[in-house]
Structure formats: structure tokens, C-alpha cells
Design a protein around this motif. Structure first.
Motif, PDB file in Angstrom:
ATOM      1  N   TYR A 142       0.499 -11.623   4.414  1.00 38.51           N
ATOM      2  CA  TYR A 142       0.668  -9.791   4.666  1.00 38.51           C
ATOM      3  C   TYR A 142      -0.169  -9.329   3.568  1.00 38.51           C
ATOM      4  O   TYR A 142      -0.077  -9.494   2.571  1.00 38.51           O
ATOM      5  CB  TYR A 142       2.239  -9.806   4.394  1.00 38.51           C
ATOM      6  CG  TYR A 142       2.623  -8.398   4.620  1.00 38.51           C
ATOM      7  CD1 TYR A 142       2.687  -7.728   5.698  1.00 38.51           C
ATOM      8  CD2 TYR A 142       3.034  -7.585   3.214  1.00 38.51           C
ATOM      9  CE1 TYR A 142       2.980  -6.289   5.884  1.00 38.51           C
ATOM     10  CE2 TYR A 142       3.464  -6.373   3.566  1.00 38.51           C
ATOM     11  CZ  TYR A 142       3.269  -5.666   4.825  1.00 38.51           C
ATOM     12  OH  TYR A 142       3.526  -4.340   4.725  1.00 38.51           O
ATOM     13  N   GLU A 143      -0.734  -8.285   4.140  1.00 39.30           N
ATOM     14  CA  GLU A 143      -1.568  -7.134   3.320  1.00 39.30           C
ATOM     15  C   GLU A 143      -2.535  -7.936   2.410  1.00 39.30           C
ATOM     16  O   GLU A 143      -2.757  -7.606   1.147  1.00 39.30           O
ATOM     17  CB  GLU A 143      -0.632  -6.441   2.672  1.00 39.30           C
ATOM     18  CG  GLU A 143       0.027  -5.396   3.299  1.00 39.30           C
ATOM     19  CD  GLU A 143       0.671  -4.069   2.618  1.00 39.30           C
ATOM     20  OE1 GLU A 143       0.910  -4.464   1.285  1.00 39.30           O
ATOM     21  OE2 GLU A 143       0.944  -3.067   3.231  1.00 39.30           O
ATOM     22  N   ARG A 144      -3.098  -9.037   2.866  1.00 40.53           N
ATOM     23  CA  ARG A 144      -4.275  -9.715   2.129  1.00 40.53           C
ATOM     24  C   ARG A 144      -5.471  -8.555   2.139  1.00 40.53           C
ATOM     25  O   ARG A 144      -5.995  -7.977   2.785  1.00 40.53           O
ATOM     26  CB  ARG A 144      -4.597 -10.900   2.908  1.00 40.53           C
ATOM     27  CG  ARG A 144      -5.708 -11.601   2.179  1.00 40.53           C
ATOM     28  CD  ARG A 144      -5.963 -13.036   2.780  1.00 40.53           C
ATOM     29  NE  ARG A 144      -7.127 -13.870   2.516  1.00 40.53           N
ATOM     30  CZ  ARG A 144      -7.465 -15.216   3.007  1.00 40.53           C
ATOM     31  NH1 ARG A 144      -6.730 -15.653   3.465  1.00 40.53           N
ATOM     32  NH2 ARG A 144      -8.620 -15.682   2.544  1.00 40.53           N
ATOM     33  N   ALA A 145      -6.126  -8.959   0.782  1.00 41.84           N
ATOM     34  CA  ALA A 145      -7.282  -8.035   0.543  1.00 41.84           C
ATOM     35  C   ALA A 145      -8.249  -8.109   1.493  1.00 41.84           C
ATOM     36  O   ALA A 145      -8.614  -9.486   1.992  1.00 41.84           O
ATOM     37  CB  ALA A 145      -7.707  -8.071  -0.878  1.00 41.84           C
ATOM     38  N   TYR A 146      -8.819  -7.261   2.081  1.00 41.31           N
ATOM     39  CA  TYR A 146     -10.009  -7.494   3.040  1.00 41.31           C
ATOM     40  C   TYR A 146     -11.408  -8.260   2.414  1.00 41.31           C
ATOM     41  O   TYR A 146     -11.404  -8.225   1.190  1.00 41.31           O
ATOM     42  CB  TYR A 146     -10.452  -6.055   3.509  1.00 41.31           C
ATOM     43  CG  TYR A 146     -11.371  -6.294   4.817  1.00 41.31           C
ATOM     44  CD1 TYR A 146     -11.206  -6.787   5.892  1.00 41.31           C
ATOM     45  CD2 TYR A 146     -12.669  -5.595   4.656  1.00 41.31           C
ATOM     46  CE1 TYR A 146     -12.133  -6.827   6.930  1.00 41.31           C
ATOM     47  CE2 TYR A 146     -13.665  -5.558   5.812  1.00 41.31           C
ATOM     48  CZ  TYR A 146     -13.310  -6.132   6.981  1.00 41.31           C
ATOM     49  OH  TYR A 146     -14.086  -6.257   8.014  1.00 41.31           O
ATOM     50  N   THR A 147     -11.726  -9.026   3.023  1.00 40.71           N
ATOM     51  CA  THR A 147     -12.931 -10.121   2.724  1.00 40.71           C
ATOM     52  C   THR A 147     -13.999  -9.198   2.156  1.00 40.71           C
ATOM     53  O   THR A 147     -14.452  -9.605   1.066  1.00 40.71           O
ATOM     54  CB  THR A 147     -13.673 -10.713   4.103  1.00 40.71           C
ATOM     55  OG1 THR A 147     -12.581 -11.596   4.712  1.00 40.71           O
ATOM     56  CG2 THR A 147     -14.596 -11.754   3.328  1.00 40.71           C
ATOM     57  N   HIS A 148     -14.572  -7.835   2.408  1.00 40.92           N
ATOM     58  CA  HIS A 148     -15.423  -7.259   1.930  1.00 40.92           C
ATOM     59  C   HIS A 148     -15.091  -5.938   1.212  1.00 40.92           C
ATOM     60  O   HIS A 148     -13.957  -5.401   1.451  1.00 40.92           O
ATOM     61  CB  HIS A 148     -16.380  -6.822   3.120  1.00 40.92           C
ATOM     62  CG  HIS A 148     -17.055  -7.694   4.080  1.00 40.92           C
ATOM     63  ND1 HIS A 148     -17.721  -8.662   3.538  1.00 40.92           N
ATOM     64  CD2 HIS A 148     -16.474  -8.019   5.137  1.00 40.92           C
ATOM     65  CE1 HIS A 148     -18.283  -9.555   4.645  1.00 40.92           C
ATOM     66  NE2 HIS A 148     -17.343  -9.048   5.537  1.00 40.92           N
TER      67      HIS A 148
END
Length: 900
Positions: free
Chosen positions: A391-397
Motif C-alpha cells: 500500500y502506497e509504495r513509493a513509485y520506482t522513479h
């Protein structure tokens, strides 16, 4: 009549049906012909009046010129019309006497209706007047004569004309006002003696209001039972009807038994024959009526004795789950995912705060804290299907810029490297109005995924709850190789799911409304798809699909064993009466606690009195309507005339129970709902009384809340005992002070101590069970916020609105009435207990409006949050010392410094 016309030595004037000529030779009556056949004509330089038929000159009109000749021609035409009108009026007058006689015979009937056999004034009913209106003579000739020549009417005829257009209902009201005063005076001895205490004027007015339909609005503790008893006795004593023709209907067995005993005792005391006067519950009466009408009294389903059949619903559900994998899946899907989902994309306010992530929102079954109910719905479905997600993991970029923080999509599926956004979009495809910048944010997020070629799955609130459920999301996940493994029995370390028993109770409540209103599948489908209903269609259809399978099995079991349920009793009895297959044996029907009636009960009552000269009195208080879950419909009180027809209303607004302080607080609180009947309740004890007090306990550990409240309950009881010891509270000789501890739920019974002073008579009841009872002191032991708080949030599933006859959109309308019932059980004082930081919104409202007095056993006097106005400020300890925080945290994050 028009004035005459004169020339040199002559004058013409109409007289009755003739025309007279006056000359020097005298007065001459011209031929009795149609006046407009006279012709004014010029012959040989002279003007003549000619007979239009023979052309013979009747008069030389000396002194006439063309202008005056034209004027005379017009005058002759007018005279002709008036002569014809006169002839018609005389003809009408010759035919009018029979009509006048009919009108006066009808007037005599109206006069007789206002008097009894001895010439005393009596009450005139709505139906009597409606019958008189129906029988009112048309008298067309009299009406025409009055419109053409009222001056020809005699005084007797004029009286008849006025009667034809009189407002009889207005006349009835005026006559009844006079009758009321005469009856109050004539029966004063009866009203003083029929009950153990003399009836008040407002009670006596309700008794003598012997109309066909009377609604008595009875405030808590206003002596409604006295009115019902006196009404029955009055009807017998005055010869209105006999005891065997009177029926009293009560809500439950205990109330019916008490009413039966009370009326028999009071009638016997006054030597009034009670005979076969009957008090019964709706259901026992329905069974009896069906038995007499059909010759085969039905048998009540035995499983209904146990919590109104909810356990049987649970048993049916267990069997259906065993037989049908599809049913099992749908049942668990609704129970675990949809049962507590709001009916709009805004969702419910945050109710949980995760200290580690600092996310305020809603706790999932897995134990995460998500920001919206829509995300909770997604997360729970994923968890139950065994889908790995973050849940709400930081976007890859890294995409943070001057206007955007680092992007964190709602969900990330690590096994397939796919991101997922769940949008708060309504059925119009738009976010809620107060979601400022939401649509722009959506476009930015979509642009991010497009820029970096990352895969994005999109869902919306409307797609799931109002469209196709989780089908599209399931298809997307399977397309990316995710294997779904639905398991409703997975351990739930997070929020507690809705239990099978809770959903079974909801189904049984829904069933009560369906059967009472005789709703079919088609009926509910029309209500579901009706324009602007606001119902969430997928969610509602999921429930309805489950419901109709349970309904069919319920009905099959009844049919196989030739049984009936409560709704069948009422509906079948009403149908027999409506179809003429059964007849009512009662002239007078008195209904107690009418606000608790379902539509089926109201239908039965209407069938008992409809279409015949009968007397209905329905006694109740819409402010005390608290049985919606059991099928009651408050609209039977608030829309009484719509259901039953023109009626009289009487109000009992004097309470003999509570102090004026308690009465004022309870009334101000409950009357916020504009859909309820306005009342002004006065206490017979006069102004004043002890204030309603609020005490808070502090429990930093949620597991210790009940322990702290139990300690506070014991402390309160000891405090009352100490007041008795000091003489501040005086009990009668050999008597004890009664204390009712009124819980919102039966589980609160455990808050009572094991023992207390013998000077106290302490009883625990749920507020529903306390209805109709009273005590010296009332303690509400757990006025807290939450799903199982007060107000309760578990009995407000929007799906019930599909089957409720009269929707009441006011927030927590029934829970508000429930608190009113609790407060008005007290004769002397009320105390309320709450938990700091978990205060009920009702408590906050009462404090905010200065209606209750806070006491501070822990030294804190709490005030209302200035930011949200819905929570109380509580002292907290932080890294930088003490501060005040709103008790509604995390929904409200107000903080302020404490005063030095």
C-alpha cells in the motif's frame, strides 16, 4: 328594472310583464306581447311606436329625434329581456318549494347529529359530516333562482341557499368546540375518578374527542395509558358502544397483559361493566381473526420465539453455503467486503491512525491503514484472494517537483510489477465536489505512468460498488498472471469483520419490511433503478441476490409445515378484512405505542375501521420510535392523515415523570430532526431539577476501557448511596432508590459491580428493553464513538432504505430517538459516562450546546474542538510537553498548547 322613457305628453315604463303608456288621457296597458318586438320607426316625418308583428302604430312619439329614437329602441330591447327574466324567475319560484323542503330536512339531520337523545351536545365526527356532504341536496332550481333574483327569495329560502354552500367541516369544528366544553363540565366527576389520579384537562380532551380517527401524540411520561383506559370506560359509560365491541392493541405480550389488567381494574372500581373487553398483541389478534375467518387457526413458526427468527436465517444461510459455492462466495463477499462500505465515494470519516506510517483512515482486515473506504474495500478483497500487494509504495522513479511530492500509487503488485490507482469517482464519473484538484491529480498520475511506460490498473468507487463489482479488476489481475485464491477464513489481524450473525440479523430485518409491504422482486428492482435513488446498485443487487434465495427457503419451510411468521399474521388478517372475507367485530379500536407500528400493523388497523362507523384512537410518540430494525415505520405517526384519512389530533405534553431540566434537554436534543412532530413538553413538577451530568474516564489502552467504565459505574453507585446516607436523597419508608443502568448493547451488563448498597435497587437494561419503564436515577454507562458505540453504526446499512416506506435522511435519526428514550426514563437525575478521546458525537453535541454539565474526576474539564466542532479536546503528552488534541483524531488533527 330599467327606468321609463318619456317624450312630449307621453311616457313608457315596464310594469311586471307589461308595458304601460301614460298620456294626458291617463294610463294605458299596452298589449302583453314580447317587448323586443316593438319597433321605433319614422313615418311621414313623425316617429311612431309600432307593433312589430302587425305594423300598427301604437303611439305617436312626439318630441323624438334620431338620437333619442335609437335610445328608445335600446331601452325597449332591455325591457324585453327583463320581462323575459321576470317570467323565468316566476316560473322558477313556482317550482322551488320541494327543493327548499329537501334542504331543510337535510339541515334537520345536521342539527340532530350535534345532539344526543336527551338534547345534550355531542361530538360530531368527520365521517358523519362527510356523509352529510354526500347527501347534501343539489337543489338546482333554488341555486339558479338565487343567482338570478335573490331579492325574490323568502327568509326560509335564503337560509336554505346559505346551507348549500356552507363549509360543514368548519361548522363541525365550531360545534365540537362548544361540545367539548359542555362534555368536560358534564363528565367532570367521571374524569376525576376513573383513574387513581384525576385526569388533566389535556387528557380529558383526548378522551372525549370521539372522532372516527384520533391521533394522540403522547410525550414520555404523559399518562397515555390513563387516556386509553378512560377512553374505553367513557365509551361504555356514555353508551357509545359496549365492552365487547372495544379492542385494545399493544406492541408486546407484557404491554397487552398490563393494559388488560389496568382497564378491568379501573372499570370495576367505577362499576362500569368490562364484559368481554379485549387487550391483545397485534400478532395474537391476527392469528385469532384468521382462525375465525377461515376455520383453521394457523400456527406460529416456533423458531420466531428466538430473537425474531434471526438464528433461523443463520441456519438457512449455513445450508445454502454448503449447497452452493456461488452463494457461499457472494455471502462472504458481502459480509467481508461490502457490509460496511459507505454509499458514496466520499466514504466515512477516518477512524484509525497508524502511528508507524502516520496514515489516518480505515483499518483493513490484514491490519494496514488505508486512507479511504474505497481503498479498504480493495485491500480487503485482495487480502481475501491471497494477492500480494504493497500500500502506497513509493513509485520506482523519482517524480517529485515543485508542485508534487514523490508519487505513491494506492497499490503495487510486486509479483507482476503492476501499479493500481483506485479513484474516488461517483456514478457521474466525477470526484466529490470538495475534492479540490483531484481530477488534475488523476491526469498527472496517468501522465507519470505514460512517461515511464509503467503498467497502471485503474478502478473507481462507482465501477465497483455501482457497476460491475470486482469483475474487471479480477480480469486485469488474471491477465497479468495473478492466481486468485479466495479464502474467507483467512485470519484477520486487523479490523474485525462483520460476523455471520450480524448479517443474518440484517437479512431478517430486511425480510420484515419486504413481507410487511408485500414487495416483490420487481418492486425492489424498480426502487433500485429509480431515478436519483442514490442506491449503490452492484452492492444492492449482491445483497438482493442473497436475500431472495434466503427468502425462498424461509417461505418453503413455512409452507411445508403450514406455519406463519409475524408478517404473515398481520398481512393475511388485513387481506381477509379488505376482501370482505372477515368482518370487524369492533366499534372502537385503541392502539398503544403506535410509533412502533410497521406498515403491516398500520394496514391491519386501517382494515379494522375502514368503511364503517368506527372509532380509532392511535396513541404514540414519534420521538420514541426506536424499532426500525424490527420493522417499525415512524411515518405511520408523522403521516397519519395520509394513511388513515382526515383525523383529529390531541397532544399529551405534560410529563408526570421527569424534571423540567431532563425534559428540556431531551426535547431539545431529539427535536433537531425536522421530520418529526414538534412538541412543547412541560413537567408537572415545575421548573428546575438536577442537571444532566457527564463524567469521562481515561483509558490509554483500548483493552482497559471497560474496566475503567466499570470502576466509574461502581463509583457512581457509591456516590448515590453516600447521598442517601447524608439525607440528600430521601427514600420512602422501607423503600429503595431505583437506579436503571441503560446500555446501548446487552454486553454492557458486565459494567455493573457484583454488589451494591441495599438502599439501591439497581437494574441493567438495554435502552430498547427500558421502553415504557422508569426509575429514580438513570445511568448511561458507555456513551462512546465507534462501530459499536452510541450512536451505533452497525444498524444503518443503506440497503434497508430499499424497503423502508418513509426514508428519514437525518443523521442517526433513530439513534437520536434512542437517547431521548434513555434520558426520559429518569424521574430525578441522569448521569452519562464516556471515555476521553472516544466521546460519542451525541455527548459532544450536548456539551457544545450547554445542555449537560461536565464533571472532571481526572481533573480535566473538556471543551469542544474549535476546528471540527465534533470532538472534545484532551490533554496529551508529546516530545515537546503537553498539548491539547481533538478526541476525533485521526479524523481531526487539531492541536493547541495547554494554558500555563
Amino acid at each position: 328594472m330599467t327606468e321609463g322613457f318619456a317624450g312630449k305628453g307621453w311616457a313608457l315604463a315596464p310594469q311586471g310583464s307589461s308595458l304601460t303608456l301614460t298620456t294626458d288621457a291617463g294610463v294605458e296597458r299596452l298589449p302583453d306581447v314580447v317587448l323586443d318586438k316593438f319597433v321605433v320607426c319614422r313615418r311621414r316625418w313623425r316617429w311612431h311606436l309600432l307593433d312589430g308583428q302587425s305594423g300598427e302604430s301604437l303611439l305617436h312619439l312626439r318630441g323624438l329625434n334620431r338620437r333619442r329614437a335609437n335610445a328608445l329602441t335600446d331601452r325597449l330591447e332591455t325591457w324585453g329581456s327583463e320581462r323575459d327574466e321576470h317570467r323565468i324567475n316566476l316560473a322558477l319560484l313556482a317550482r322551488v318549494d320541494p327543493e327548499v323542503d329537501a334542504v331543510h330536512a337535510w339541515l334537520a339531520r345536521l342539527t340532530r347529529a350535534s345532539r344526543d337523545g336527551e338534547g345534550h351536545r355531542r361530538w360530531i365526527t368527520h365521517d358523519e359530516v362527510e356523509e352529510l356532504v354526500r347527501l347534501r341536496p343539489t337543489a338546482p332550481t333554488l341555486r339558479e333562482l338565487a343567482s338570478r333574483a335573490s331579492g325574490l327569495l323568502t327568509p326560509t329560502q335564503s337560509t336554505a341557499v346559505r346551507a348549500l354552500d356552507a363549509d360543514l367541516q368548519d361548522e363541525r369544528r365550531r360545534a365540537n368546540e362548544l361540545a367539548e366544553e359542555e362534555l368536560l363540565d358534564r363528565h367532570r366527576t367521571f374524569f376525576d375518578a376513573i383513574e387513581s389520579s384525576p385526569l388533566t384537562r389535556e387528557q380529558a380532551r383526548a378522551v372525549i374527542c370521539c372522532d372516527n380517527r384520533v391521533q394522540v401524540i403522547a410525550a414520555a411520561g404523559s399518562g397515555k395509558t390513563s387516556v386509553m383506559v378512560a377512553r374505553a370506560a367513557y365509551a361504555i359509560a356514555t353508551g357509545l358502544t359496549t365492552a365487547d365491541r372495544i379492542l385494545l392493541l399493544a406492541f408486546n405480550k407484557d404491554a397487552a397483559a398490563e393494559l388488560q389488567q389496568r382497564v378491568e381494574t379501573r372499570l370495576r372500581t367505577q362499576e362500569i361493566p368490562s364484559g368481554a373487553l379485549r387487550a391483545a398483541t397485534f400478532h395474537s389478534f391476527g392469528l385469532s381473526l384468521i382462525g375465525h375467518a377461515t376455520g383453521a387457526k394457523p400456527r406460529l413458526a416456533p423458531w420466531l420465539d428466538d430473537r425474531d427468527g434471526a438464528p433461523m436465517v443463520g441456519h438457512i444461510v449455513d445450508e445454502l453455503r454448503d449447497k452452493s459455492p456461488a452463494f457461499r462466495y457472494q455471502w462472504d463477499l458481502y459480509r467481508l467486503v461490502f457490509a460496511r462500505t459507505a454509499d458514496s465515494p466520499e466514504g466515512a470519516p477516518a477512524e484509525w491512525w497508524d502511528r508507524q506510517t502516520d496514515v489516518a483512515g480505515h483499518r483493513t482486515l490484514r491490519g494496514d491503514t488505508v486512507r479511504s473506504q474505497g481503498e479498504k474495500m480493495i485491500a480487503d478483497w485482495l487480502y481475501l484472494n491471497g494477492v500480494a500487494y504493497d500500500y502506497e509504495r513509493a513509485y520506482t522513479h523519482p517524480v517529485a517537483d515543485s508542485e508534487h511530492a514523490q508519487y505513491r500509487p494506492d497499490f503495487y503488485y510486486p509479483d507482476i510489477d503492476v501499479w493500481h490507482e483506485h479513484w474516488a469517482l461517483g456514478r457521474d464519473g466525477r470526484p466529490p465536489r470538495d475534492f479540490v484538484g483531484y481530477a488534475e491529480g488523476m491526469e498527472w498520475k496517468r501522465g507519470v505512468h505514460a512517461s515511464y511506460a509503467t503498467t497502471l490498473i485503474e478502478t473507481s468507487w462507482a465501477d465497483i460498488i455501482d457497476g460491475f463489482g470486482f469483475g474487471p479488476l479480477e480480469d486485469d489481475l488474471r491477465a497479468f498472471g495473478v492466481e486468485l485464491d479466495w479464502d474467507p477464513d483467512r485470519p484477520t489481524p486487523g479490523t474485525r469483520p462483520v460476523e455471520h450473525e450480524e448479517l443474518a440479523r440484517l437479512v431478517r430485518s430486511f425480510m420484515g419490511h419486504v413481507k410487511s409491504n408485500r414487495f416483490t422482486r420487481a418492486d425492489l428492482e424498480r426502487r433500485l433503478i429509480g431515478q436519483d435513488t442514490g442506491f449503490s446498485r452492484y452492492r444492492s443487487r449482491l445483497f438482493l441476490d442473497l436475500y431472495w434465495q434466503i427468502h425462498a427457503e424461509w417461505e418453503r419451510r413455512l409452507a411445508d409445515e403450514n406455519l406463519v411468521d409475524y408478517e404473515d399474521m398481520l398481512v393475511r388478517a388485513a387481506e381477509l378484512l379488505e376482501r370482505g372475507l372477515a368482518s370487524s367485530a369492533y366499534d372502537m379500536v385503541l392502539v398503544d405505542e403506535f410509533q412502533d407500528s410497521s406498515s403491516a400493523r398500520a394496514r391491519l388497523v386501517k382494515a379494522l375501521v375502514h368503511g364503517r362507523p368506527a372509532y380509532l384512537m392511535a396513541v404514540g410518540d414519534d420521538w420514541q420510535s426506536i424499532y426500525r430494525f424490527a420493522g417499525s415505520d415512524v411515518s405511520v405517526m408523522t403521516e397519519f392523515e395520509r394513511i388513515f384519512g382526515p383525523s383529529e389530533q390531541r397532544r399529551l405534553q405534560t410529563t408526570f415523570r421527569s424534571t423540567q431540566i431532563i425534559t428540556d434537554v431531551a426535547s431539545a436534543f431529539v427535536s433537531k430532526n425536522p421530520r418529526q412532530i414538534r412538541k412543547t413538553v412541560r413537567s408537572v413538577h415545575g421548573a428546575g431539577g438536577a442537571p444532566i451530568r457527564l463524567a469521562s474516564v481515561t483509558a490509554t489502552d483500548p483493552r482497559r476501557v471497560d474496566g475503567e467504565l466499570a470502576w466509574a459505574v461502581e463509583k457512581y453507585l457509591n456516590h448515590l448511596d453516600a447521598r442517601i446516607e447524608r439525607g440528600d436523597i430521601v427514600a420512602g419508608p422501607g423503600s429503595r432508590i431505583s437506579v436503571d443502568v441503560l446500555g446501548r448493547y446487552n454486553s454492557e451488563r458486565g459494567l455493573l459491580p457484583r454488589s451494591w448498597s441495599p438502599r439501591l435497587d439497581v437494574t441493567f437494561r438495554t435502552i430498547h428493553r427500558a421502553k415504557g419503564l422508569e426509575a429514580d436515577y438513570v445511568l448511561i454507562p458507555k456513551a462512546v464513538d465507534g462501530t459499536y458505540g452510541f450512536p451505533s453504526r452497525i444498524q444503518n446499512d443503506p440497503v434497508l432504505d430499499l424497503v423502508m416506506a418513509g426514508l428519514d435522511p437525518y443523521p442517526f435519526s433513530e439513534e437520536r430517538r434512542l437517547l431521548y428514550v434513555a434520558l426520559t426514563r429518569a424521574r430525578q437525575e441522569v448521569a452519562i459516562l464516556t471515555v476521553a478521546g472516544k466521546e460519542s458525537p451525541f455527548v459532544v453535541e450536548l456539551l457544545k450546546e450547554g445542555l449537560i454539565e461536565p464533571i472532571a474526576p481526572d481533573g480535566q474539564v473538556r471543551t469542544v474542538c474549535p476546528s471540527c466542532g465534533q470532538g472534545l479536546l484532551t490533554t496529551k503528552e508529546g516530545k515537546y510537553g503537553t498539548f491539547l488534541a481533538c478526541g476525533r483524531f485521526p479524523a481531526c488533527r487539531h492541536r493547541s498548547r495547554t494554558e500555563a
